[in-house]
Motif scaffolding. Structure first.
Motif, PDB file in Angstrom:
ATOM      1  N   SER A  53     -16.911  14.159  68.036  1.00 35.88           N
ATOM      2  CA  SER A  53     -16.594  14.798  66.766  1.00 35.88           C
ATOM      3  C   SER A  53     -16.500  13.778  65.638  1.00 35.88           C
ATOM      4  CB  SER A  53     -15.279  15.566  66.894  1.00 35.88           C
ATOM      5  OG  SER A  53     -14.940  16.140  65.667  1.00 35.88           O
ATOM      6  N   ILE A  54     -15.807  12.700  65.884  1.00 36.25           N
ATOM      7  CA  ILE A  54     -15.636  11.673  64.857  1.00 36.25           C
ATOM      8  C   ILE A  54     -16.956  10.967  64.576  1.00 36.25           C
ATOM      9  CG2 ILE A  54     -14.425   9.535  64.293  1.00 36.25           C
ATOM     10  CD1 ILE A  54     -12.792  12.263  64.269  1.00 36.25           C
ATOM     11  N   PHE A  55     -17.714  10.658  65.632  1.00 37.78           N
ATOM     12  CA  PHE A  55     -18.995   9.974  65.475  1.00 37.78           C
ATOM     13  C   PHE A  55     -19.962  10.823  64.654  1.00 37.78           C
ATOM     14  CE2 PHE A  55     -23.132   8.594  67.475  1.00 37.78           C
ATOM     15  CZ  PHE A  55     -23.208   7.391  66.790  1.00 37.78           C
ATOM     16  N   ALA A  56     -20.048  12.106  64.965  1.00 41.08           N
ATOM     17  CA  ALA A  56     -20.958  12.998  64.240  1.00 41.08           C
ATOM     18  C   ALA A  56     -20.541  13.138  62.779  1.00 41.08           C
ATOM     19  CB  ALA A  56     -20.996  14.357  64.916  1.00 41.08           C
ATOM     20  N   GLY A  57     -19.258  13.276  62.542  1.00 37.58           N
ATOM     21  CA  GLY A  57     -18.773  13.361  61.162  1.00 37.58           C
ATOM     22  C   GLY A  57     -19.061  12.095  60.385  1.00 37.58           C
ATOM     23  N   SER A  58     -18.922  10.960  61.040  1.00 35.56           N
ATOM     24  CA  SER A  58     -19.199   9.678  60.395  1.00 35.56           C
ATOM     25  C   SER A  58     -20.684   9.529  60.081  1.00 35.56           C
ATOM     26  CB  SER A  58     -18.748   8.521  61.292  1.00 35.56           C
ATOM     27  OG  SER A  58     -17.371   8.582  61.503  1.00 35.56           O
ATOM     28  N   LEU A  59     -21.536   9.962  61.007  1.00 35.46           N
ATOM     29  CA  LEU A  59     -22.976   9.893  60.756  1.00 35.46           C
ATOM     30  C   LEU A  59     -23.343  10.659  59.495  1.00 35.46           C
ATOM     31  CD1 LEU A  59     -24.576  10.422  64.297  1.00 35.46           C
ATOM     32  CD2 LEU A  59     -24.518   8.312  62.958  1.00 35.46           C
ATOM     33  N   HIS A  60     -22.763  11.843  59.355  1.00 34.58           N
ATOM     34  CA  HIS A  60     -23.092  12.682  58.212  1.00 34.58           C
ATOM     35  C   HIS A  60     -22.473  12.163  56.914  1.00 34.58           C
ATOM     36  CE1 HIS A  60     -24.041  16.130  55.805  1.00 34.58           C
ATOM     37  NE2 HIS A  60     -22.764  16.345  55.560  1.00 34.58           N
ATOM     38  N   GLN A  61     -21.189  11.837  56.950  1.00 35.69           N
ATOM     39  CA  GLN A  61     -20.487  11.459  55.718  1.00 35.69           C
ATOM     40  C   GLN A  61     -20.800  10.045  55.250  1.00 35.69           C
ATOM     41  OE1 GLN A  61     -18.397  13.313  53.656  1.00 35.69           O
ATOM     42  NE2 GLN A  61     -19.224  15.001  54.864  1.00 35.69           N
ATOM     43  N   MET A  62     -20.887   9.095  56.170  1.00 32.45           N
ATOM     44  CA  MET A  62     -21.031   7.697  55.774  1.00 32.45           C
ATOM     45  C   MET A  62     -22.471   7.205  55.779  1.00 32.45           C
ATOM     46  SD  MET A  62     -17.819   5.882  57.559  1.00 32.45           S
ATOM     47  CE  MET A  62     -16.422   6.856  57.998  1.00 32.45           C
TER      48      MET A  62
END
Length: 96
Positions: A53-62
């Motif tokens: 969850s955190i990795f996917a969110g980071s890929l999208h946001q950052m």
């Protein structure tokens, strides 16, 4: 300016990170205390769901990955985590 959906996504990912980290830490401590294969699998499964969850969110946001790619990454980690969680329910308990 950051949109409402981005704020909600960041808030949801933050709650996921905090709760997932607490659950992962608690199950790791339980595994270390009991040396149970089921607890180890539970720890790994919860960790996979949280990290995904955190990795996917980071890929999208950052890193500006497309939403579809981020969702695919998250779904892959979630599926693997749930598979390990399911395995943890069927793992033999050590006999005393």
């Amino acid at each position: 300016m950051i949109g409402l959906s981005a704020v909600l996504l960041i808030a949801a990912k933050t709650v996921t990170l905090v709760c997932g980290a607490v659950l992962t830490a608690l199950t790791y401590r339980a595994y270390r205390r009991t040396d149970s294969p089921a607890m180890r699998a539970l720890f790994v499964g919860i960790g996979l769901v949280t990290v995904g969850s955190i990795f996917a969110g980071s890929l999208h946001q950052m890193l500006d990955f497309p939403v579809a790619t981020s969702i695919t990454v998250e779904s892959t980690f979630t599926a693997a985590g749930f598979a390990v969680l399911t395995y943890s329910l069927y793992t033999e308990q050590p006999s005393d």
